[in-house]
Design a protein around this motif. Structure first.
Motif, mmCIF file in Angstrom:
data_model
loop_
_atom_site.group_PDB
_atom_site.id
_atom_site.type_symbol
_atom_site.label_atom_id
_atom_site.label_comp_id
_atom_site.label_asym_id
_atom_site.label_seq_id
_atom_site.Cartn_x
_atom_site.Cartn_y
_atom_site.Cartn_z
ATOM 1 N N ASN A 1 0.827 -1.208 0.000
ATOM 2 C CA ASN A 1 0.000 0.000 0.000
ATOM 3 C C ASN A 1 0.865 1.264 0.000
ATOM 4 O OD1 ASN A 1 -1.689 2.025 2.180
ATOM 5 N ND2 ASN A 1 -2.726 1.334 0.340
ATOM 6 N N LEU A 2 1.954 1.254 0.754
ATOM 7 C CA LEU A 2 2.863 2.409 0.805
ATOM 8 C C LEU A 2 3.548 2.642 -0.537
ATOM 9 C CD1 LEU A 2 4.628 1.919 4.278
ATOM 10 C CD2 LEU A 2 3.065 3.772 3.650
ATOM 11 N N THR A 3 3.755 1.565 -1.282
ATOM 12 C CA THR A 3 4.454 1.670 -2.566
ATOM 13 C C THR A 3 3.576 2.292 -3.638
ATOM 14 O OG1 THR A 3 5.704 -0.323 -1.962
ATOM 15 C CG2 THR A 3 5.809 0.341 -4.261
ATOM 16 N N ASP A 4 2.275 2.281 -3.438
ATOM 17 C CA ASP A 4 1.345 2.788 -4.444
ATOM 18 C C ASP A 4 1.249 4.310 -4.341
ATOM 19 O OD1 ASP A 4 -0.551 2.808 -6.468
ATOM 20 O OD2 ASP A 4 -2.228 2.600 -5.063
ATOM 21 N N GLY A 5 2.316 5.006 -4.799
ATOM 22 C CA GLY A 5 2.334 6.455 -4.666
ATOM 23 C C GLY A 5 2.643 7.208 -5.944
ATOM 24 N N LEU A 6 3.045 6.481 -7.002
ATOM 25 C CA LEU A 6 3.352 7.104 -8.286
ATOM 26 C C LEU A 6 2.662 6.330 -9.401
ATOM 27 C CD1 LEU A 6 7.211 7.743 -7.946
ATOM 28 C CD2 LEU A 6 5.343 9.347 -7.485
ATOM 29 N N LYS B 1 -4.644 7.417 -15.931
ATOM 30 C CA LYS B 1 -6.059 7.715 -16.150
ATOM 31 C C LYS B 1 -6.910 7.183 -15.006
ATOM 32 C CE LYS B 1 -5.625 7.557 -21.206
ATOM 33 N NZ LYS B 1 -4.170 7.348 -21.209
ATOM 34 N N VAL B 2 -6.308 6.320 -14.177
ATOM 35 C CA VAL B 2 -7.021 5.735 -13.050
ATOM 36 C C VAL B 2 -5.999 5.258 -12.027
ATOM 37 C CG1 VAL B 2 -7.082 3.410 -14.076
ATOM 38 C CG2 VAL B 2 -8.818 4.057 -12.380
ATOM 39 N N PHE B 3 -6.365 5.320 -10.751
ATOM 40 C CA PHE B 3 -5.540 4.783 -9.670
ATOM 41 C C PHE B 3 -6.205 3.530 -9.126
ATOM 42 C CE2 PHE B 3 -4.641 9.502 -8.879
ATOM 43 C CZ PHE B 3 -3.532 9.491 -9.716
ATOM 44 N N MET B 4 -5.401 2.605 -8.600
ATOM 45 C CA MET B 4 -5.986 1.388 -8.046
ATOM 46 C C MET B 4 -6.567 1.595 -6.656
ATOM 47 S SD MET B 4 -2.811 -1.177 -7.029
ATOM 48 C CE MET B 4 -2.042 -1.168 -8.639
ATOM 49 N N GLY B 5 -6.070 2.594 -5.916
ATOM 50 C CA GLY B 5 -6.563 2.844 -4.567
ATOM 51 C C GLY B 5 -6.199 1.716 -3.614
ATOM 52 N N ASP B 6 -6.688 1.825 -2.393
ATOM 53 C CA ASP B 6 -6.432 0.783 -1.394
ATOM 54 C C ASP B 6 -7.110 -0.526 -1.787
ATOM 55 O OD1 ASP B 6 -5.044 2.679 -0.050
ATOM 56 O OD2 ASP B 6 -6.288 2.705 1.741
ATOM 57 N N LEU C 1 11.772 -15.768 1.391
ATOM 58 C CA LEU C 1 12.053 -15.184 0.085
ATOM 59 C C LEU C 1 11.140 -14.008 -0.234
ATOM 60 C CD1 LEU C 1 12.907 -18.000 -2.497
ATOM 61 C CD2 LEU C 1 14.402 -16.295 -1.449
ATOM 62 N N LEU C 2 10.001 -13.908 0.449
ATOM 63 C CA LEU C 2 9.113 -12.762 0.241
ATOM 64 C C LEU C 2 9.845 -11.448 0.525
ATOM 65 C CD1 LEU C 2 6.342 -11.489 -0.298
ATOM 66 C CD2 LEU C 2 5.780 -11.882 2.115
ATOM 67 N N VAL C 3 10.707 -11.474 1.534
ATOM 68 C CA VAL C 3 11.460 -10.263 1.900
ATOM 69 C C VAL C 3 12.399 -9.856 0.771
ATOM 70 C CG1 VAL C 3 13.075 -9.268 3.566
ATOM 71 C CG2 VAL C 3 11.326 -10.876 4.339
ATOM 72 N N ILE C 4 12.913 -10.846 0.029
ATOM 73 C CA ILE C 4 13.847 -10.553 -1.060
ATOM 74 C C ILE C 4 13.099 -10.175 -2.333
ATOM 75 C CG2 ILE C 4 15.652 -11.536 -2.540
ATOM 76 C CD1 ILE C 4 16.413 -13.325 -0.144
ATOM 77 N N ILE C 5 12.161 -11.022 -2.747
ATOM 78 C CA ILE C 5 11.404 -10.745 -3.972
ATOM 79 C C ILE C 5 10.591 -9.462 -3.823
ATOM 80 C CG2 ILE C 5 9.549 -11.598 -5.465
ATOM 81 C CD1 ILE C 5 10.594 -14.435 -4.916
ATOM 82 N N GLY C 6 10.087 -9.228 -2.634
ATOM 83 C CA GLY C 6 9.354 -7.994 -2.368
ATOM 84 C C GLY C 6 10.258 -6.915 -1.802
ATOM 85 N N GLY C 7 11.521 -6.918 -2.213
ATOM 86 C CA GLY C 7 12.513 -5.993 -1.666
ATOM 87 C C GLY C 7 12.138 -4.528 -1.806
ATOM 88 N N VAL C 8 11.518 -4.163 -2.923
ATOM 89 C CA VAL C 8 11.110 -2.771 -3.114
ATOM 90 C C VAL C 8 10.089 -2.366 -2.057
ATOM 91 C CG1 VAL C 8 9.853 -1.187 -4.638
ATOM 92 C CG2 VAL C 8 11.607 -2.696 -5.585
ATOM 93 N N PHE C 9 9.146 -3.255 -1.783
ATOM 94 C CA PHE C 9 8.119 -2.964 -0.776
ATOM 95 C C PHE C 9 8.740 -2.837 0.620
ATOM 96 C CE2 PHE C 9 5.902 -6.101 -3.757
ATOM 97 C CZ PHE C 9 5.599 -5.117 -4.680
ATOM 98 N N VAL C 10 9.735 -3.683 0.885
ATOM 99 C CA VAL C 10 10.427 -3.642 2.176
ATOM 100 C C VAL C 10 11.181 -2.323 2.338
ATOM 101 C CG1 VAL C 10 12.248 -4.699 3.577
ATOM 102 C CG2 VAL C 10 10.656 -6.158 2.308
ATOM 103 N N ILE C 11 11.882 -1.915 1.301
ATOM 104 C CA ILE C 11 12.661 -0.667 1.351
ATOM 105 C C ILE C 11 11.739 0.540 1.534
ATOM 106 C CG2 ILE C 11 14.087 0.892 -0.041
ATOM 107 C CD1 ILE C 11 15.407 -1.629 -1.233
#
Length: 324
Positions: free
Chosen positions: A171-176, A226-231, A253-263
């Protein structure tokens, strides 16, 4: 045969999202479901005010329809699929309520943190008891080793932390524009490959359905969106990726594959701790993608860079599981 089913799943989900979005976007506009941009965010984002949001409904519908069709046509409707859909639709519903309160009731903060957490906890606990009924192992595997640690009853809090944590991180990553859709497609693609490699065919099909759905959505969500996904979309995707990692026994492995979300999440935590303890900010703004925006990067440059970083993390995750 199964490889063709996987490809068909991805294409069907993509097609549904691409066909639904042009119908759904004008519908959202007529209902005045426009995004309210936070005043404390980057000033350049104010021009996005009024862009239709809650487009995550298209993503969830694409995943749901595709998964049900492919399961009934080529596979069997397994308990794994049922649980994955429970988490995705359940977290999507929590996000929908949050979006609805923000957009329709004009309460900018949406659900309170306690209300949102209560919904996430309920779905997480239901998912856990579903896992127990399937007699899934409570052990976690250490990547690139043969070490396995049985957590026993501690597996319940791990499941809760993973589902709630991942949904909030995504959810935090959904900003751009296009940031989450792109990084999400890459991460779910990695899990689709790993699930296939490990023999979790149903989970792989489900993951492929998500890849197709977010790529189809990205056609309309790429800059300028043209549209945002929202929460509705971000919470559903966050819950889904954690559920997939748990189902395939790739929790770490979720922590690694989802590394962008973790950062992205760590940048928020670091910023808050620094400001509360030292009165100083580490970043110009958090989450991290806003820091680069305020440093002079174009929105598209930030997004593409994060996609590339997400690709690197996914390749590392696949390498650790498949080749080591």
């Amino acid at each position: 045969m199964l490889e063709r089913v996987l490809l068909l799943t991805l294409l069907l989900s993509f097609l549904i999202a691409v066909l639904l979005s042009p119908i759904f976007i004008p519908f959202l506009r007529r209902l005045k479901f426009g995004q309210s941009i936070r005043e404390e965010g980057p000033k350049s984002h104010q021009k996005k005010t009024g862009t239709p949001t809650m487009g995550g409904i298209v993503i969830v519908l694409s995943i749901l329809v595709t998964t049900l069709f492919i399961s009934n046509r080529f596979l069997s409707f397994s308990p794994e699929i049922l649980l994955l859909l429970l988490v995705t639709v359940g977290f999507g519903l929590v996000g929908f309520l949050d979006d609805y309160i923000k957009v329709v009731l004009k309460r900018n903060l949406g659900l309170t943190s306690k209300q949102k957490l209560a919904g996430q906890l309920l779905i997480s606990i239901l998912f856990y008891f579903g896992l127990i009924q399937m007699d899934i192992s409570t052990a976690i595997n250490i990547p690139a080793t043969t070490i396995s640690i049985d957590l026993g009853w501690l597996y319940l809090p791990l499941v809760i932390i993973m589902l709630v944590g991942a949904s909030n991180a995504v959810n935090l990553t959904d900003g751009l524009d296009g940031l989450l859709a792109g990084t999400g497609a890459i991460a779910f693609g990695a899990f689709a490959i790993l699930a296939w490699h490990l023999g979790y065919i149903d989970v792989s099909i489900f993951s492929a359905a998500i890849v197709g759905a977010v790529l189809g959505f990205l056609v309309f969500n790429a800059h300028p969106a043209k549209v945002f996904m929202g929460d509705t979309g971000s919470l559903a995707l966050g819950g889904a990726i954690a559920a997939i990692a748990i189902m395939t026994k790739l929790e770490i492995l979720l922590v690694i594959i989802g590394g962008v979300f973790v950062i992205e999440t760590l940048s928020v935590i670091i910023q808050v701790i620094s400001f509360k303890t030292r009165g100083k900010r580490i970043f110009k703004m958090s989450p991290l993608h806003h820091h680069y925006e305020l440093s002079g990067w174009s929105e598209w440059r930030v997004v593409v860079t994060f996609w590339f970083v997400g690709m690197i993390f996914s390749v590392i995750g696949i390498y650790l599981e498949v080749w080591l």
